[in-house]
Design a protein around this motif. Structure first.
Motif, PDB file in Angstrom:
ATOM      1  N   ASN A 179      -8.554 -33.322  -7.073  1.00 11.48           N
ATOM      2  CA  ASN A 179      -7.298 -32.871  -6.491  1.00 11.48           C
ATOM      3  C   ASN A 179      -7.043 -31.402  -6.798  1.00 11.48           C
ATOM      4  N   HIS A 180      -7.358 -30.999  -8.025  1.00  4.78           N
ATOM      5  CA  HIS A 180      -7.254 -29.585  -8.375  1.00  4.78           C
ATOM      6  C   HIS A 180      -8.216 -28.761  -7.508  1.00  4.78           C
ATOM      7  N   ALA A 181      -9.409 -29.295  -7.312  1.00  3.44           N
ATOM      8  CA  ALA A 181     -10.419 -28.587  -6.525  1.00  3.44           C
ATOM      9  C   ALA A 181      -9.967 -28.411  -5.083  1.00  3.44           C
ATOM     10  N   PHE A 182      -9.223 -29.390  -4.576  1.00  5.38           N
ATOM     11  CA  PHE A 182      -8.680 -29.300  -3.223  1.00  5.38           C
ATOM     12  C   PHE A 182      -7.720 -28.110  -3.115  1.00  5.38           C
ATOM     13  N   VAL A 183      -6.832 -27.959  -4.100  1.00  5.50           N
ATOM     14  CA  VAL A 183      -5.910 -26.832  -4.120  1.00  5.50           C
ATOM     15  C   VAL A 183      -6.686 -25.528  -4.312  1.00  5.50           C
ATOM     16  N   TYR A 184      -7.714 -25.574  -5.145  1.00  3.06           N
ATOM     17  CA  TYR A 184      -8.578 -24.405  -5.375  1.00  3.06           C
ATOM     18  C   TYR A 184      -9.216 -23.950  -4.062  1.00  3.06           C
ATOM     19  N   ALA A 185      -9.727 -24.907  -3.274  1.00  8.01           N
ATOM     20  CA  ALA A 185     -10.331 -24.564  -1.985  1.00  8.01           C
ATOM     21  C   ALA A 185      -9.300 -23.943  -1.050  1.00  8.01           C
ATOM     22  N   ALA A 186      -8.076 -24.481  -1.067  1.00  2.22           N
ATOM     23  CA  ALA A 186      -7.015 -23.913  -0.233  1.00  2.22           C
ATOM     24  C   ALA A 186      -6.690 -22.488  -0.657  1.00  2.22           C
ATOM     25  N   ALA A 187      -6.710 -22.220  -1.958  1.00  2.00           N
ATOM     26  CA  ALA A 187      -6.470 -20.863  -2.443  1.00  2.00           C
ATOM     27  C   ALA A 187      -7.577 -19.916  -1.986  1.00  2.00           C
ATOM     28  N   LEU A 188      -8.816 -20.389  -2.013  1.00  2.00           N
ATOM     29  CA  LEU A 188      -9.933 -19.576  -1.526  1.00  2.00           C
ATOM     30  C   LEU A 188      -9.746 -19.218  -0.052  1.00  2.00           C
ATOM     31  N   VAL A 189      -9.262 -20.184   0.727  1.00  2.00           N
ATOM     32  CA  VAL A 189      -8.997 -19.923   2.146  1.00  2.00           C
ATOM     33  C   VAL A 189      -7.918 -18.855   2.284  1.00  2.00           C
ATOM     34  N   LYS A 190      -6.865 -18.993   1.509  1.00  2.00           N
ATOM     35  CA  LYS A 190      -5.781 -18.015   1.574  1.00  2.00           C
ATOM     36  C   LYS A 190      -6.257 -16.614   1.201  1.00  2.00           C
ATOM     37  N   LEU A 191      -7.263 -16.535   0.333  1.00  2.00           N
ATOM     38  CA  LEU A 191      -7.808 -15.243  -0.083  1.00  2.00           C
ATOM     39  C   LEU A 191      -8.950 -14.782   0.820  1.00  2.00           C
TER      40      LEU A 191
ATOM     41  N   ALA B  92       0.221   3.257   6.007  1.00  2.00           N
ATOM     42  CA  ALA B  92      -0.408   2.612   4.850  1.00  2.00           C
ATOM     43  C   ALA B  92       0.644   1.888   4.016  1.00  2.00           C
ATOM     44  N   GLU B  93       1.790   2.526   3.835  1.00  2.00           N
ATOM     45  CA  GLU B  93       2.873   1.898   3.076  1.00  2.00           C
ATOM     46  C   GLU B  93       3.415   0.675   3.800  1.00  2.00           C
ATOM     47  N   TYR B  94       3.457   0.737   5.116  1.00  2.00           N
ATOM     48  CA  TYR B  94       3.928  -0.411   5.907  1.00  2.00           C
ATOM     49  C   TYR B  94       3.031  -1.627   5.673  1.00  2.00           C
ATOM     50  N   TYR B  95       1.715  -1.413   5.762  1.00  2.00           N
ATOM     51  CA  TYR B  95       0.798  -2.538   5.573  1.00  2.00           C
ATOM     52  C   TYR B  95       0.759  -2.988   4.113  1.00  2.00           C
ATOM     53  N   LEU B  96       1.019  -2.079   3.206  1.00  2.00           N
ATOM     54  CA  LEU B  96       1.111  -2.487   1.809  1.00  2.00           C
ATOM     55  C   LEU B  96       2.265  -3.472   1.618  1.00  2.00           C
ATOM     56  N   GLN B  97       3.410  -3.187   2.239  1.00  2.00           N
ATOM     57  CA  GLN B  97       4.554  -4.094   2.127  1.00  2.00           C
ATOM     58  C   GLN B  97       4.256  -5.444   2.766  1.00  2.00           C
ATOM     59  N   LYS B  98       3.546  -5.447   3.897  1.00  2.00           N
ATOM     60  CA  LYS B  98       3.152  -6.712   4.524  1.00  2.00           C
ATOM     61  C   LYS B  98       2.216  -7.486   3.604  1.00  2.00           C
ATOM     62  N   ALA B  99       1.300  -6.775   2.984  1.00  2.00           N
ATOM     63  CA  ALA B  99       0.354  -7.432   2.075  1.00  2.00           C
ATOM     64  C   ALA B  99       1.085  -8.024   0.866  1.00  2.00           C
ATOM     65  N   LEU B 100       2.032  -7.271   0.317  1.00  2.00           N
ATOM     66  CA  LEU B 100       2.779  -7.767  -0.830  1.00  2.00           C
ATOM     67  C   LEU B 100       3.641  -8.964  -0.453  1.00  2.00           C
ATOM     68  N   GLY B 101       4.035  -9.038   0.822  1.00  2.00           N
ATOM     69  CA  GLY B 101       4.763 -10.212   1.288  1.00  2.00           C
ATOM     70  C   GLY B 101       3.898 -11.457   1.261  1.00  2.00           C
ATOM     71  N   ASP B 102       2.604 -11.297   1.566  1.00  2.00           N
ATOM     72  CA  ASP B 102       1.673 -12.430   1.551  1.00  2.00           C
ATOM     73  C   ASP B 102       1.118 -12.697   0.156  1.00  2.00           C
ATOM     74  N   TYR B 103       0.946 -11.608  -0.621  1.00  2.00           N
ATOM     75  CA  TYR B 103       0.336 -11.729  -1.953  1.00  2.00           C
ATOM     76  C   TYR B 103       1.191 -10.964  -2.968  1.00  2.00           C
TER      77      TYR B 103
END
Length: 373
Positions: free
Chosen positions: A48-60, A314-325
């Motif tokens: 079950n942990h590995a399932f969440v781990y795989a989902a995190a890999l997808v998100k990254l 560049a700052e605009y996309y940085l803010q978008k990235a920080l919103g996701d990560y």
């Protein structure tokens, strides 16, 4: 890393699982990777942990590694529609269309009323040029939920492709604003953070399926293997600093897979090595629009924008990235680099010249990371 992440996976299984999935809720995907990495060889102990781990890999954006994990988990978790859905998304992203169709269909058999699973299945059918079946499914989805925007987008795309003698051009013409949005995340349509928690609580290991698990690890040659191999070769060529070879493999893969985000990621990496930064930026943007933007996509795009002195963008996309990560250490480093770049330029705004001039490359000015590095 915090104390909570350091202490996971070594005490109470269920309590650890709740804390582990909470990291996913908090979008702390890098922490999940760090926590699980020491026990990644014990997937049968922590499925079950590995399932969440795989989902995190997808998100990254690490679809290849996520696929390896999901293959190993298939024997234990094949009864979960959420698992099958995630596996189907990863398979489709890697170009394994037959596998993706099979997995999404299995998920749909388990949860036949899920509109998200139906939409995912229709997506794969479109990729396989089975437009009639996809249109029927999407039409039924829209009759039940007219506000399902992604289903509407896919419905329009399938109809345009069916009526066109040039599918690739039609697919480009019928992209809607929702698909062009840089924040578009197809994963969220069938695999939300909440579903991760539900699946982690409900799925239990089934050791009686050990034989099936072993069987699933055996290679199964399919017609999808050729374009997928092209993608792998493109990645290898990039890692070996052979950009021309990578671009040639991207050309072949694109002809067979169509608009695949991985093709454009590898092409962007190759152009970076060739110091063709404008081409790299264009390919990177296409990849991010077609698929799910990864943290590496954001970092390279921010770096490319900084290189050509478009600091505000560049700052605009940085803010978008920080919103996701949020609070990601790599993005915080980018924030510092952008501030330094702005100061070095005595920045007073971006100048739109009649023709973009290729910038001079300086390691002090920009940090670019190819997908294979």
């Amino acid at each position: 890393m915090s104390k909570v992440t350091n202490s996971l996976l070594f005490n109470d299984y269920e309590a650890d699982l709740v804390a582990f999935t909470e990291l996913f809720h908090q979008r702390r995907f890098s922490d999940i990777i760090d926590v699980f990495s020491p026990v990644v060889g014990q997937l049968s102990v922590y499925p079950n942990h590995a399932f969440v781990y795989a989902a995190a890999l997808v998100k990254l954006g690490d679809f290849a590694k996520a696929n390896d994990i999901l293959v190993e988990l298939e024997g234990a978790l094949s009864g979960s529609a959420d698992f099958l859905s995630l596996f189907g998304i990863v398979s489709r992203r890697l170009g394994h269309l037959q596998k993706a169709a099979s997995l999404t269909k299995q998920a749909l058999l388990i949860e036949p009323t899920s509109l998200a699973f139906k939409n995912n299945y229709a997506n794969v059918l479109i990729d396989q040029s089975n437009y009639e079946s996809a249109i029927d499914i999407l039409s039924n989805i829209l009759s039940e939920n007219p506000g399902f925007q992604d289903a509407q987008t896919n419905f329009d795309r399938a109809k345009a492709l069916k009526n066109s003698s040039n599918p690739s051009s039609a697919e480009q013409e019928c992209l809607t604003l929702s698909e062009q949005s840089i924040s578009f995340d197809p994963l969220s349509l069938s695999f939300s953070e909440e579903e991760v928690l539900q699946a982690a609580n409900l799925i239990k290991p089934d050791n009686s399926k050990a034989a099936k698990e072993v069987a699933q690890l055996l290679p199964k040659p399919t017609t999808d293997s050729v374009p997928t191999d092209r993608l792998k070769l493109a990645g290898i060529a990039v890692s070996e600093q052979k950009p021309q070879v990578a671009l040639e493999q991207c050309r072949h893969a694109s002809n067979q897979l169509g608009s695949n985000p991985e093709v454009y990621v590898h092409a962007s990496d190759a152009y970076i090595q060739l110091k063709s930064f404008h081409e790299a930026e264009i390919c990177l943007l296409h990849s991010m629009n077609i698929g799910t933007p990864t943290i590496m996509n954001y970092i390279n795009l921010i770096s490319l924008l900084s290189l050509r002195s478009d600091i505000s963008l560049a700052e605009y996309y940085l803010q978008k990235a920080l919103g996701d990560y949020p609070m990601n250490p790599d993005l915080l480093k980018q924030k510092a680099l952008i501030a330094k770049r702005r100061a070095d330029l005595s920045y007073a705004g971006y100048h739109f010249s009649e023709k973009w001039v290729a910038p001079a490359f300086s390691e002090k000015q920009i940090t670019l990371t190819t997908a294979s590095s």
